[in-house]
Design a protein around this motif. Structure first.
Motif: not given
Length: 379
Positions: A203, A265, A269, A272-273
């Motif tokens: 991210a 978020r 997503t 990606s974190y």
């Protein structure tokens, strides 16, 4: 043309657009074998008018998400949770449910209610199911509702439901005391989504140096901030991802230079974190509400192959795995995190965590729920 016969109506306590929730995860997977109508919590006319738009609809508020999956967002008068209007609101939601079912054109096999509203029996369904994802009575204060109100709602549901599906034995005990027929079906995880965490880009809005300790979820009074403060006090990077409520000590925690908070978020997503995170933490406070809960994040960290430190909730102990390190005091929690960070992470260890999480996938849980729905409701 899709047939909507055998429709499953899933009435959720959380919006489809919000964070991951058991009702949404079940709806997605049940829709692979049966048509599903997912029902959001109601919205007021005022909020809809303020936004200036509503969903594309078959009937008012109904949106087709897929060939076998539809969504209904009931619209009601403001003040929906005031005592005087609560029953009026339920009648309004039931009318909109029946209208949506008529527009879809199928007979309803089951209504599955995962909130406190009295919606069972709204659609002449074959089966009436309560999905008890939390101890709502114990959580009444957190929801800003009087405990007696939730107790009355729960008694009504217990009288009406054919079956109450509970995520923990502690919740089942509460419903058993009301004479309900119960079964325990723990929460699962999206093992497939998180298995590929290390194949996605990092991210771009995370600015912390490695290694990173991470918490992904709703920051509220359910979280023991003192545990996160103890971790941050060691100097390690601490990443918090998710919506937040005012909690004592949170502002001071976020003021630390080694702590970064990122608001909610989109679910897509999240890998990606998690890519940034070396150790995932589940720092739930020890209280009545949490003791009946089954946090999703612990299994999600494992599905991503991450090391996990969690407090000793009954649900954590029920996993019965050394892959989750349990610690409850601030000093012990911070020390456990430090030990996990100090150990080299091997591919074999990551695969072991992912294999464990896969056995607790939402696919497996949905198959179990589908088996329950296929049985004679009188047995």
């Amino acid at each position: 043309m899709t047939s909507w016969d055998g429709l499953l109506v899933v009435c959720s306590g959380a919006s489809w657009d919000g964070m991951a929730s058991p009702p949404k995860e079940f709806a997605l997977r049940l829709a692979r074998v049966s048509p599903v109508l997912f029902v959001d919590p109601p919205r007021s006319f005022v909020s809809v008018r303020r936004q200036g738009q509503g969903p594309v609809s078959l009937a008012r508020g109904v949106q087709l998400l897929d060939d076998r999956l539809a969504r209904l967002t009931p619209v009601v008068q403001p003040g929906i949770d005031r005592m005087v209007l609560a029953r009026v609101t339920e009648h309004s939601i039931k009318r909109q449910l029946r209208r949506a079912v008529r527009e879809l054109g199928g007979a309803v096999d089951a209504v599955i209610v995962a909130n406190q509203r009295d919606l069972l029996g709204a659609c002449d369904e074959r089966r009436r199911i309560v999905l008890a994802t939390d101890d709502f009575v114990a959580g009444a204060e957190l929801m800003g509702v009087r405990r007696s109100v939730i107790e009355a709602q729960q008694r009504r549901q217990a009288r009406t439901a054919d079956l109450v599906v509970c995520v923990t034995p502690q919740i089942a005990d509460t419903w058993n005391a009301l004479g309900a027929r119960t079964v325990v079906l723990p929460n699962g995880c999206d093992a497939e989504r998180f298995a590929g965490v290390d194949d996605v880009p990092y991210a771009s809005d995370v600015t912390l140096p490695a290694p990173v300790v991470g918490f992904v979820g709703h920051i509220s009074e359910r979280i023991d901030i003192t545990l996160l403060q103890a971790v941050a006090a060691t100097g390690v990077s601490l990443l918090l991802v998710g919506p937040r409520q005012p909690v004592d000590g949170l502002d001071a925690l976020l003021a630390r230079p080694n702590v970064q908070w990122i608001d909610q978020r989109p679910l897509a997503t999240m890998p990606s974190y998690l890519r940034w995170i070396d150790v995932g933490v589940t720092p739930y406070a020890d209280n009545e509400f949490n003791r009946g809960s089954f946090p999703l994040k612990t299994l999600e960290y494992l599905a991503a192959g991450r090391r996990v430190v969690a407090t000793g909730l009954p649900a954590t102990h029920s996993l019965a795995t050394p892959l989750v390190t349990i610690a409850d005091t601030p000093d012990d929690f911070a020390a456990a995190v430090a030990r996990e960070l100090a150990r080299p992470l091997t591919n074999d260890e990551m695969q072991e965590r992912q294999a464990f999480a896969a056995r607790h996938s939402w696919e497996a849980r949905a198959n179990e729920l589908q088996d329950l729905l296929s049985k004679d409701p009188s047995r």
